[in-house]
Motif scaffolding. Structure first.
Motif, PDB file in Angstrom:
ATOM      1  N   GLU A 190       0.825  -1.211   0.000  1.00  0.00           N
ATOM      2  CA  GLU A 190       0.000   0.000   0.000  1.00  0.00           C
ATOM      3  C   GLU A 190       0.859   1.260   0.000  1.00  0.00           C
ATOM      4  O   GLU A 190       0.484   2.271  -0.588  1.00  0.00           O
ATOM      5  N   ASN A 191       2.011   1.192   0.669  1.00  0.00           N
ATOM      6  CA  ASN A 191       2.857   2.380   0.808  1.00  0.00           C
ATOM      7  C   ASN A 191       3.772   2.615  -0.386  1.00  0.00           C
ATOM      8  O   ASN A 191       4.422   3.637  -0.479  1.00  0.00           O
ATOM      9  N   LEU A 192       3.880   1.598  -1.269  1.00  0.00           N
ATOM     10  CA  LEU A 192       4.835   1.714  -2.358  1.00  0.00           C
ATOM     11  C   LEU A 192       4.161   1.815  -3.720  1.00  0.00           C
ATOM     12  O   LEU A 192       4.824   1.846  -4.746  1.00  0.00           O
ATOM     13  N   VAL A 193       2.832   1.828  -3.719  1.00  0.00           N
ATOM     14  CA  VAL A 193       2.138   1.823  -4.993  1.00  0.00           C
ATOM     15  C   VAL A 193       0.942   2.762  -4.881  1.00  0.00           C
ATOM     16  O   VAL A 193       0.436   3.009  -3.791  1.00  0.00           O
ATOM     17  N   ASP A 194       0.506   3.329  -6.012  1.00  0.00           N
ATOM     18  CA  ASP A 194      -0.590   4.298  -5.911  1.00  0.00           C
ATOM     19  C   ASP A 194      -1.905   3.604  -5.584  1.00  0.00           C
ATOM     20  O   ASP A 194      -2.073   2.406  -5.784  1.00  0.00           O
ATOM     21  N   LYS A 195      -2.831   4.395  -5.053  1.00  0.00           N
ATOM     22  CA  LYS A 195      -4.109   3.863  -4.546  1.00  0.00           C
ATOM     23  C   LYS A 195      -4.865   3.063  -5.591  1.00  0.00           C
ATOM     24  O   LYS A 195      -5.415   2.006  -5.316  1.00  0.00           O
ATOM     25  N   GLU A 196      -4.872   3.609  -6.791  1.00  0.00           N
ATOM     26  CA  GLU A 196      -5.650   2.985  -7.867  1.00  0.00           C
ATOM     27  C   GLU A 196      -5.107   1.590  -8.176  1.00  0.00           C
ATOM     28  O   GLU A 196      -5.862   0.624  -8.302  1.00  0.00           O
ATOM     29  N   THR A 197      -3.786   1.487  -8.251  1.00  0.00           N
ATOM     30  CA  THR A 197      -3.162   0.200  -8.536  1.00  0.00           C
ATOM     31  C   THR A 197      -3.420  -0.779  -7.414  1.00  0.00           C
ATOM     32  O   THR A 197      -3.713  -1.951  -7.634  1.00  0.00           O
ATOM     33  N   PHE A 198      -3.352  -0.292  -6.161  1.00  0.00           N
ATOM     34  CA  PHE A 198      -3.574  -1.185  -5.032  1.00  0.00           C
ATOM     35  C   PHE A 198      -5.002  -1.721  -5.032  1.00  0.00           C
ATOM     36  O   PHE A 198      -5.233  -2.903  -4.792  1.00  0.00           O
ATOM     37  N   ALA A 199      -5.945  -0.822  -5.350  1.00  0.00           N
ATOM     38  CA  ALA A 199      -7.349  -1.245  -5.412  1.00  0.00           C
ATOM     39  C   ALA A 199      -7.527  -2.295  -6.494  1.00  0.00           C
ATOM     40  O   ALA A 199      -8.276  -3.267  -6.349  1.00  0.00           O
ATOM     41  N   VAL A 221      13.316 -14.599  -4.163  1.00  0.00           N
ATOM     42  CA  VAL A 221      13.063 -13.270  -4.746  1.00  0.00           C
ATOM     43  C   VAL A 221      11.564 -13.008  -4.825  1.00  0.00           C
ATOM     44  O   VAL A 221      10.737 -13.889  -4.586  1.00  0.00           O
ATOM     45  N   GLU A 222      11.233 -11.794  -5.151  1.00  0.00           N
ATOM     46  CA  GLU A 222       9.845 -11.425  -5.422  1.00  0.00           C
ATOM     47  C   GLU A 222       9.872 -10.141  -6.243  1.00  0.00           C
ATOM     48  O   GLU A 222      10.893  -9.456  -6.314  1.00  0.00           O
ATOM     49  N   VAL A 223       8.726  -9.853  -6.856  1.00  0.00           N
ATOM     50  CA  VAL A 223       8.628  -8.613  -7.619  1.00  0.00           C
ATOM     51  C   VAL A 223       7.810  -7.613  -6.813  1.00  0.00           C
ATOM     52  O   VAL A 223       6.692  -7.920  -6.397  1.00  0.00           O
ATOM     53  N   VAL A 224       8.378  -6.457  -6.552  1.00  0.00           N
ATOM     54  CA  VAL A 224       7.633  -5.390  -5.891  1.00  0.00           C
ATOM     55  C   VAL A 224       6.960  -4.578  -6.986  1.00  0.00           C
ATOM     56  O   VAL A 224       7.610  -3.892  -7.767  1.00  0.00           O
ATOM     57  N   ALA A 225       5.625  -4.714  -7.042  1.00  0.00           N
ATOM     58  CA  ALA A 225       4.890  -4.193  -8.197  1.00  0.00           C
ATOM     59  C   ALA A 225       4.832  -2.673  -8.206  1.00  0.00           C
ATOM     60  O   ALA A 225       4.723  -2.038  -7.160  1.00  0.00           O
ATOM     61  N   LYS A 226       4.934  -2.118  -9.437  1.00  0.00           N
ATOM     62  CA  LYS A 226       4.706  -0.687  -9.620  1.00  0.00           C
ATOM     63  C   LYS A 226       3.471  -0.454 -10.471  1.00  0.00           C
ATOM     64  O   LYS A 226       2.789   0.545 -10.336  1.00  0.00           O
ATOM     65  N   GLU A 227       3.281  -1.395 -11.429  1.00  0.00           N
ATOM     66  CA  GLU A 227       2.175  -1.225 -12.363  1.00  0.00           C
ATOM     67  C   GLU A 227       1.509  -2.574 -12.588  1.00  0.00           C
ATOM     68  O   GLU A 227       2.183  -3.609 -12.685  1.00  0.00           O
ATOM     69  N   LEU A 228       0.176  -2.559 -12.658  1.00  0.00           N
ATOM     70  CA  LEU A 228      -0.578  -3.802 -12.858  1.00  0.00           C
ATOM     71  C   LEU A 228      -1.590  -3.606 -13.971  1.00  0.00           C
ATOM     72  O   LEU A 228      -2.310  -2.598 -14.001  1.00  0.00           O
ATOM     73  N   LYS A 229      -1.629  -4.546 -14.889  1.00  0.00           N
ATOM     74  CA  LYS A 229      -2.716  -4.560 -15.862  1.00  0.00           C
ATOM     75  C   LYS A 229      -3.435  -5.894 -15.765  1.00  0.00           C
ATOM     76  O   LYS A 229      -2.799  -6.943 -15.796  1.00  0.00           O
TER      77      LYS A 229
END
Length: 601
Positions: free
Chosen positions: A59-68, A102-110
């Motif tokens: 939640e703290n590393l990604v914008d609200k819209e992406t998290f939703a 490892v893991e991917v810390v997401a920035k963008e989701l489609k």
RNA sequence: GGCCUGGUAGUUCAGCUGGUUAGAACGCUAGCCUGUCACGCUAGAGGUCGUGGGUUCGAUCCCCAUCCAGGUCGCCA
């Protein structure tokens, strides 16, 4: 709602991420295998055909819209994720996963596609019946276990093609639409529109075509060929299946063909699962295989061999035994060694009795048993046997306390079929088979002919173009059942992996064969006149072999179910539960084909 | 074509030789939760007991037929 990729390009398969990429931005795409929502932290397991990679939405590393959007992701949704590959710290590591460090810390989701709730959870060994899995086969095919097998199959095909190319073989396709041959399996028929009332047949194998290719001078041929047989299915049998088919010219020694086949099989096993076979794969004659194992595809990973006691009981006075022998049959047994050892027998009395019913499915009239106990023998037949006879049997069978001898008396065919099946059953019950072992051998010297009760005549065991052993040619007239064929089967773990033969290239021998099989000239002309004509125009000595590709993959991937190695298999009644084929067709199609449906069963 | 086994929530199953409201787990929906990875917790929705007929006061249960699925024998030169 589906989103579009836009400028996003996949940079990595899910599990093909390297240490050097840690700290870098990557783009992965795949299906949602699992979501774990911890409130302000969401984990998504993303799956593609290489495996699973964990995506983290913070939640703290990604914008609200992406998290939703991440919160709305459901199983089997198709995602594209851009994010930074990070090393996991401390307890966050998961050593059970290939990518667990490892893991991917997401920035963008489609969300490229949202999926309906699947009828079963897409995971290995889905908790669903086979029928349901087959109806939604495309979902089951997403499971790693099946993907592995289908990818293994692709790899095997590629090894095969390389091998044949390296050895001077030509890949040549043969027709699907051919002429029906009334001998052998039932044909799948395809109606001809242009010739009303006439039909093509789908090939049961490319056998005759590949022989013609030898007549044509192509010399070395192979094909990964689909074959069709309209017969009932089994756990290891489908109506359409794939053969690795090969043929070569200027050979009349079986060894020449077997040698090529052996090198291919060795290469396939070594390069896929790392199994190396001994340099000289052993040979066993058909006769030995039948006598010792009751089968022409013996599983030799365990003992429980069959023993003949006909000579010991031929005058014993017990009608069931003497009658079978007098009728030309035999009395044979399998020593179920230690199966009745007290106090914890492998088989109870009740289970042993049930085996009597089991052998009846193979036409045996019953199963006589002799169990050796501390206090003496316990047997349903002992009272019919003299003490000397009984002792001789025990000695022959090397019987000790705890053993149960299982005896069948009948015509040989029935004795072998029932005891052959029985020893497999016993091995399964006692877990005698080492599943990690591969046991491979050639069966040679098959009989050329067998007597068909149904047809009341001799029929070819293999096919009528199989070459007999030259030294047995004189026997054709005097004792045809003793004639051995230049035929060979490769058997792996009790499965017929492949088989072939040297073919007849001599007109004289071919005519003799037809004569012996009782084919009139008229019948020959009608059935395969076109083929016999071709053989008359200069046929080189030739021979070949076909492997069952599906069964090879089954062996390599250790499955008993042929459906596991075919992407879209059919079920027992030959229908496809996904497409619901076969189906009725429109009247117009039938009219085009001049076909009227007269009755349905 | 013969024989054997099965069919109950979306799924996998339980359901006492017949009785009042048919259960569990997983999945699903909603809410809470920052280190999960079989996440956890709370609440909830979800059933023509394959279909048709019969026996019975009453059938998921017993009987018959039928359909579907699996295994197997025949069959697969």
């Amino acid at each position: 709602m589906s989103e579009f990729l836009g400028q996003m390009k996949r940079t990595n398969y899910c599990t093909e991420v390297s240490e050097e990429q840690i700290g870098q931005e990557i783009v992965v795409m795949g299906w949602t295998a699992k979501t774990r929502n911890l409130g302000s932290l969401i984990f998504i397991d993303l799956r593609d055909r290489t495996g699973i990679l964990q995506i983290k939405f913070d939640e703290n590393l990604v914008d609200k819209e992406t998290f939703a959007k991440a919160e709305s992701v459901r199983n089997e949704d198709v995602l594209a994720v851009r994010g930074v590959l990070r090393a996991r710290e401390g307890a966050a590591k998961n050593p059970r996963m290939k990518t667990g460090m490892v893991e991917v810390v997401a920035k963008e989701l489609k969300i490229l596609a949202d999926a309906d709730i699947p009828p079963f959870v897409v995971e290995n060994n889905p908790n669903a019946s086979e029928a349901l899995r087959l109806k939604y086969r495309y979902l089951e095919l997403r499971t790693p276990a099946l993907q592995e097998k289908i990818m293994l199959r692709s790899k095997v095909c590629s090894i095969i093609r390389n091998f044949f190319a390296d050895n001077g073989f030509l890949e040549i396709e043969t027709p699907f639409l051919g002429r029906s041959t009334p001998e052998g399996a039932r044909d799948y028929l395809v109606p001809s529109r242009v010739h009303p009332g006439e039909f093509y047949a789908l090939p049961q194998s490319p056998q005759l075509y590949k022989q013609l290719l030898m007549v044509s001078g192509f010399d070395k041929y192979y094909q990964i060929a689909r074959c069709f047989r309209d017969e009932d299915l089994r756990a290891n049998r489908q109506p359409e299946f794939t053969q690795i088919d090969m043929e070569m010219s200027f050979v009349d020694d079986e060894e020449d063909v077997m040698n090529v086949a052996e090198r291919l099989i060795r290469k396939v096993f070594k390069e896929t699962i790392g199994v190396e076979f001994e340099q000289n794969i052993r040979r066993m004659t058909y006769k030995e295989a039948m006598t010792r194992f009751g089968s022409d595809k013996p599983d030799t990973r365990f003992g429980l061999e069959i023993q003949d006691i006909s000579d010991l009981v031929k005058d014993c006075g017990f009608g069931v035994f003497t009658g079978a022998i007098a009728a030309g049959g035999s009395v044979r047994l399998v020593n179920a060694k230690g199966f009745s050892r007290q106090p914890n027998p492998i088989l109870s009395r009740k289970e042993i009795d049930a085996l009597g019913e089991f052998v009846k499915t193979y036409k045996a009239k019953g199963l006589a048993t002799i169990t050796v106990k501390e206090e003496g023998v316990q047997s349903s037949v002992a009272k019919f046997l003299s003490e000397d006879t009984l002792n001789a049997i025990l000695k022959r069978a090397n019987a000790e306390v705890g053993d149960t001898l299982m005896i069948v008396a009948d015509k040989n065919e029935t004795v072998f079929a029932s005891l052959g099946a029985l020893r497999l059953k016993l091995a399964e019950k006692a877990h005698l088979i080492d599943e990690n072992k591969y046991d491979i051998l050639w069966i040679t010297e098959f009989p050329q002919f067998e007597y068909s009760e149904e047809e009341g005549r001799l029929v070819a065991v293999h096919h009528p173009f199989t070459m007999p052993k030259v030294e047995d040619l004189p026997l054709i007239d005097t004792d045809p059942l003793a004639v051995r064929a230049k035929a060979y089967d490769l058997v792996i773990n009790g499965q017929e992996a492949g088989g072939g033969s040297i073919r007849i290239h001599s007109k004289e021998v071919q005519n003799k064969m037809f004569e012996t099989l009782g084919f009139t000239d008229e019948k020959i002309q009608k059935m395969f006149g076109w083929f016999v004509t071709a053989l008359n125009y200069g046929t080189p000595p030739h021979g070949g072999l076909a492997f069952g590709l599906d069964r090879l993959i089954m062996l390599l991937s250790k499955t008993d179910n042929i459906k596991d190695v075919i992407a879209f298999p059919k079920v027992q009644n030959a229908s496809d539960l996904m497409t619901e084929a076969p189906s009725e067709v429109e009247d117009k199609q039938l009219r085009d084909l001049s076909i009227g449906i007269t009755a349905k069963n």
